[in-house]
Scaffold this active site. Structure first.
Site, mmCIF file in Angstrom:
data_model
loop_
_atom_site.group_PDB
_atom_site.id
_atom_site.type_symbol
_atom_site.label_atom_id
_atom_site.label_comp_id
_atom_site.label_asym_id
_atom_site.label_seq_id
_atom_site.Cartn_x
_atom_site.Cartn_y
_atom_site.Cartn_z
ATOM 1 N N THR A 13 0.141 17.291 45.177
ATOM 2 C CA THR A 13 1.364 18.002 45.550
ATOM 3 C C THR A 13 2.392 17.865 44.428
ATOM 4 O OG1 THR A 13 2.395 16.129 46.712
ATOM 5 C CG2 THR A 13 0.913 17.555 47.987
ATOM 6 N N GLY A 14 3.228 18.897 44.291
ATOM 7 C CA GLY A 14 4.257 18.873 43.260
ATOM 8 C C GLY A 14 3.681 18.697 41.869
ATOM 9 N N GLY A 18 5.201 17.654 34.849
ATOM 10 C CA GLY A 18 5.470 16.232 34.925
ATOM 11 C C GLY A 18 4.258 15.380 35.240
ATOM 12 N N ILE A 19 4.516 14.264 35.924
ATOM 13 C CA ILE A 19 3.449 13.338 36.279
ATOM 14 C C ILE A 19 2.400 14.024 37.143
ATOM 15 C CG2 ILE A 19 2.928 11.263 37.619
ATOM 16 C CD1 ILE A 19 5.624 10.124 36.679
ATOM 17 N N SER A 141 7.553 4.461 43.295
ATOM 18 C CA SER A 141 8.357 4.209 42.095
ATOM 19 C C SER A 141 8.707 2.734 42.038
ATOM 20 C CB SER A 141 9.646 5.033 42.153
ATOM 21 O OG SER A 141 10.577 4.603 41.180
ATOM 22 N N TYR A 154 17.367 7.355 47.048
ATOM 23 C CA TYR A 154 16.048 7.552 46.445
ATOM 24 C C TYR A 154 15.178 6.307 46.618
ATOM 25 C CZ TYR A 154 12.540 8.085 42.741
ATOM 26 O OH TYR A 154 11.359 8.149 42.026
#
Length: 264
Positions: A13-14, A18-19, A141, A154
């Site tokens: 997903t997403g 980026g990563i 994270s 976050y």
């Protein structure tokens, strides 16, 4: 060690940049059929074309949906009914003081960063268990453990990722399905490069040198003293997606360059 993911379908997903894109590329390079996910048809199509250009033999397709909504995940599950590997990478972040962060920002971040992964896991885990094999990886994270004062909202969602992944690993005990979380630290993604672009242009340093200076200033506990590359994060995810990682589940694995100052 040769990781072979042929005959496996992976959904990231997403993953249009980026990563997430680096993970999709790593999985495709290991032989998996990869589904790239994003919010718009244009960005998904561009990402699929880019991956096919980099890996001409890759089996890759796109799925346009917003995993932050129940309807979006329903549409995703209809378009992609079964996956063997689910990487819950979609996420957002923002820097905002606690007293200036309204409810709607907290709730939006929770919908994307937490409920997106909850909903996709709910959509695919039963199928994995029924087939006796599966991999689910939540991209958390280092902020889950080293909560940044400027991004408490976050950090809260990233800590929630750890709780969900650990709980799901226990829920899937004995099924052949593993569930883990990966905790990147500062990573030289497009987002960080955009943040540092003005500083980099002023300094005349390379982007890598600018990012290293940023890490030293803002994450002084970093042991590698630089930002990780996106591929360095993706490499851990590819391993966790593999048959070789069958005894690793319920784990929170850091690829943070040593930022979190603990031996645990």
């Amino acid at each position: 060690m040769k990781i072979d993911l042929s005959k496996k379908t992976a959904l990231v997903t997403g993953s249009t940049q980026g990563i997430g894109f680096a993970i999709a590329r790593g999985l495709a390079n290991a032989g998996a059929s990869v589904v790239i996910n994003g919010l718009t048809r244009e960005e998904v199509s561009l990402a699929v074309e880019r991956l096919r250009a980099e890996l001409p033999r890759a089996d890759v397709r796109g799925a346009v949906c917003d995993v932050a909504t129940a309807d979006g995940v329903d549409a995703l599950a209809t378009a992609v009914p079964e996956v063997d590997i689910l990487v819950n990478n979609a996420g957002i972040y923002s820097q905002q003081d606690f007293f200036e962060t309204p409810d709607e920002v907290w709730l939006r971040m929770y919908e994307v960063n937490v409920m997106g992964g909850v909903r996709t896991a709910r959509a695919y885990l039963r199928g994995m268990a029924g087939r006796g094999w599966g991999r689910v990886i939540f991209i958390s994270s280092e902020s889950a453990l080293n909560v940044p004062v400027e991004m408490i909202h976050y950090g809260t969602t990233k800590t929630a990722n750890l709780t969900v992944s650990r709980g799901l690993a226990k829920r899937m005990a004995g099924t052949g399905v593993t569930v883990n979380a990966v905790l990147p630290g500062p990573t030289l993604s497009e987002g960080l490069q955009s943040l540092l672009k003005e500083e980099q242009e002023k300094s005349g340093l390379s982007m890598e040198e600018t990012a290293a200076a940023f890490v030293v200033a803002h994450r002084p506990t970093s042991i590698i003293r630089r930002a990780a590359s996106m591929d360095e994060v993706a490499n851990l995810v590819v391993y966790l997606s593999s048959p070789q990682a069958s005894a690793t589940t319920g784990a929170s694995l850091r690829v943070d360059g040593g930022v979190v100052d603990t031996i645990g």
